[in-house]
Write a protein that holds these residues in place. Structure first.
Motif, PDB file in Angstrom:
ATOM      1  N   LEU A   1     -21.651   0.288 -11.546  1.00 31.38           N
ATOM      2  CA  LEU A   1     -21.740  -0.729 -12.591  1.00 31.38           C
ATOM      3  C   LEU A   1     -21.726  -2.133 -12.005  1.00 31.38           C
ATOM      4  CD1 LEU A   1     -19.350   0.851 -15.244  1.00 31.38           C
ATOM      5  CD2 LEU A   1     -21.845   0.759 -15.308  1.00 31.38           C
ATOM      6  N   ILE A   2     -20.889  -2.360 -11.027  1.00 30.38           N
ATOM      7  CA  ILE A   2     -20.832  -3.671 -10.367  1.00 30.38           C
ATOM      8  C   ILE A   2     -22.148  -3.965  -9.646  1.00 30.38           C
ATOM      9  CG2 ILE A   2     -19.715  -4.980  -8.508  1.00 30.38           C
ATOM     10  CD1 ILE A   2     -17.075  -3.591  -9.370  1.00 30.38           C
ATOM     11  N   ALA A   3     -22.704  -2.968  -8.978  1.00 26.83           N
ATOM     12  CA  ALA A   3     -23.987  -3.149  -8.295  1.00 26.83           C
ATOM     13  C   ALA A   3     -25.095  -3.487  -9.291  1.00 26.83           C
ATOM     14  CB  ALA A   3     -24.338  -1.893  -7.503  1.00 26.83           C
ATOM     15  N   LEU A   4     -25.106  -2.816 -10.444  1.00 26.87           N
ATOM     16  CA  LEU A   4     -26.112  -3.111 -11.462  1.00 26.87           C
ATOM     17  C   LEU A   4     -25.982  -4.532 -11.998  1.00 26.87           C
ATOM     18  CD1 LEU A   4     -26.206   0.234 -13.470  1.00 26.87           C
ATOM     19  CD2 LEU A   4     -28.042  -0.754 -12.093  1.00 26.87           C
ATOM     20  N   VAL A   5     -24.764  -4.984 -12.198  1.00 27.00           N
ATOM     21  CA  VAL A   5     -24.538  -6.352 -12.667  1.00 27.00           C
ATOM     22  C   VAL A   5     -25.035  -7.359 -11.633  1.00 27.00           C
ATOM     23  CG1 VAL A   5     -22.751  -8.062 -13.179  1.00 27.00           C
ATOM     24  CG2 VAL A   5     -22.636  -5.795 -14.216  1.00 27.00           C
TER      25      VAL A   5
ATOM     26  N   PHE B   1     -27.276  -6.900  -9.253  1.00 27.03           N
ATOM     27  CA  PHE B   1     -28.732  -6.819  -9.183  1.00 27.03           C
ATOM     28  C   PHE B   1     -29.367  -7.547 -10.361  1.00 27.03           C
ATOM     29  CE2 PHE B   1     -32.776  -4.650  -9.984  1.00 27.03           C
ATOM     30  CZ  PHE B   1     -33.389  -4.900  -8.768  1.00 27.03           C
ATOM     31  N   SER B   2     -28.795  -7.379 -11.535  1.00 22.62           N
ATOM     32  CA  SER B   2     -29.311  -8.044 -12.727  1.00 22.62           C
ATOM     33  C   SER B   2     -29.208  -9.562 -12.593  1.00 22.62           C
ATOM     34  CB  SER B   2     -28.541  -7.566 -13.949  1.00 22.62           C
ATOM     35  OG  SER B   2     -29.019  -8.183 -15.113  1.00 22.62           O
TER      36      SER B   2
ATOM     37  N   VAL C   1     -33.608 -12.138 -11.971  1.00 23.19           N
ATOM     38  CA  VAL C   1     -34.235 -13.153 -12.818  1.00 23.19           C
ATOM     39  C   VAL C   1     -34.648 -14.387 -12.016  1.00 23.19           C
ATOM     40  CG1 VAL C   1     -33.894 -14.690 -14.793  1.00 23.19           C
ATOM     41  CG2 VAL C   1     -33.113 -12.344 -14.904  1.00 23.19           C
ATOM     42  N   PRO C   2     -33.768 -14.966 -11.192  1.00 21.81           N
ATOM     43  CA  PRO C   2     -34.186 -16.145 -10.430  1.00 21.81           C
ATOM     44  C   PRO C   2     -35.281 -15.861  -9.392  1.00 21.81           C
ATOM     45  CG  PRO C   2     -31.794 -15.972 -10.454  1.00 21.81           C
ATOM     46  CD  PRO C   2     -32.339 -14.701 -11.042  1.00 21.81           C
ATOM     47  N   ILE C   3     -35.519 -14.602  -9.093  1.00 25.38           N
ATOM     48  CA  ILE C   3     -36.586 -14.258  -8.149  1.00 25.38           C
ATOM     49  C   ILE C   3     -37.876 -13.924  -8.895  1.00 25.38           C
ATOM     50  CG2 ILE C   3     -37.327 -12.563  -6.430  1.00 25.38           C
ATOM     51  CD1 ILE C   3     -34.346 -12.343  -5.623  1.00 25.38           C
TER      52      ILE C   3
ATOM     53  N   GLN D   1     -29.818  -2.430 -19.766  1.00 22.51           N
ATOM     54  CA  GLN D   1     -29.950  -3.829 -19.398  1.00 22.51           C
ATOM     55  C   GLN D   1     -31.414  -4.250 -19.393  1.00 22.51           C
ATOM     56  OE1 GLN D   1     -28.290  -4.305 -15.527  1.00 22.51           O
ATOM     57  NE2 GLN D   1     -30.087  -3.578 -14.475  1.00 22.51           N
ATOM     58  N   ASN D   2     -31.629  -5.547 -19.591  1.00 21.27           N
ATOM     59  CA  ASN D   2     -32.946  -6.145 -19.563  1.00 21.27           C
ATOM     60  C   ASN D   2     -33.387  -6.295 -18.110  1.00 21.27           C
ATOM     61  OD1 ASN D   2     -35.224  -7.723 -19.855  1.00 21.27           O
ATOM     62  ND2 ASN D   2     -34.124  -9.515 -20.578  1.00 21.27           N
TER      63      ASN D   2
END
Length: 80
Positions: A12-16, A18-19, A23-25, A61-62
């Motif tokens: 879950l922490i890794a997904l957060v 990564f999310s 976006v900034p990339i 997640q989006n």
């Protein structure tokens, strides 16, 4: 079981994380490809709200799939 929940915390922490970085990339990269200006503040706020609402409602997640967005754009896609 609660042990399964505890075992999934690193994922879950890794997904957060990564999310947070995709976006900034991806958004500026797509803006360059599409030759449009983008307001990163609006993009980040919209992304944050959509993920918050999805999380509250138990959704996914989006995530902007850059390659699919480029193919859609280059093939003449005009919708969202």
């Amino acid at each position: 079981s609660w042990s399964a929940v505890l075992n999934s915390i690193p994922t879950l922490i890794a997904l957060v994380l990564f999310s947070l970085i995709h976006v900034p990339i991806n958004i500026p990269a797509f803006a360059i490809t599409a030759a449009v200006d983008v307001d990163m503040n609006k993009e980040l706020i919209a992304h944050g709200w959509s993920n918050t609402i999805a999380g509250i409602l138990g959704g996914l997640q989006n995530y902007m799939a850059y390659t699919q967005s480029v193919i859609y754009f280059k093939s003449g896609g005009a919708g969202k």
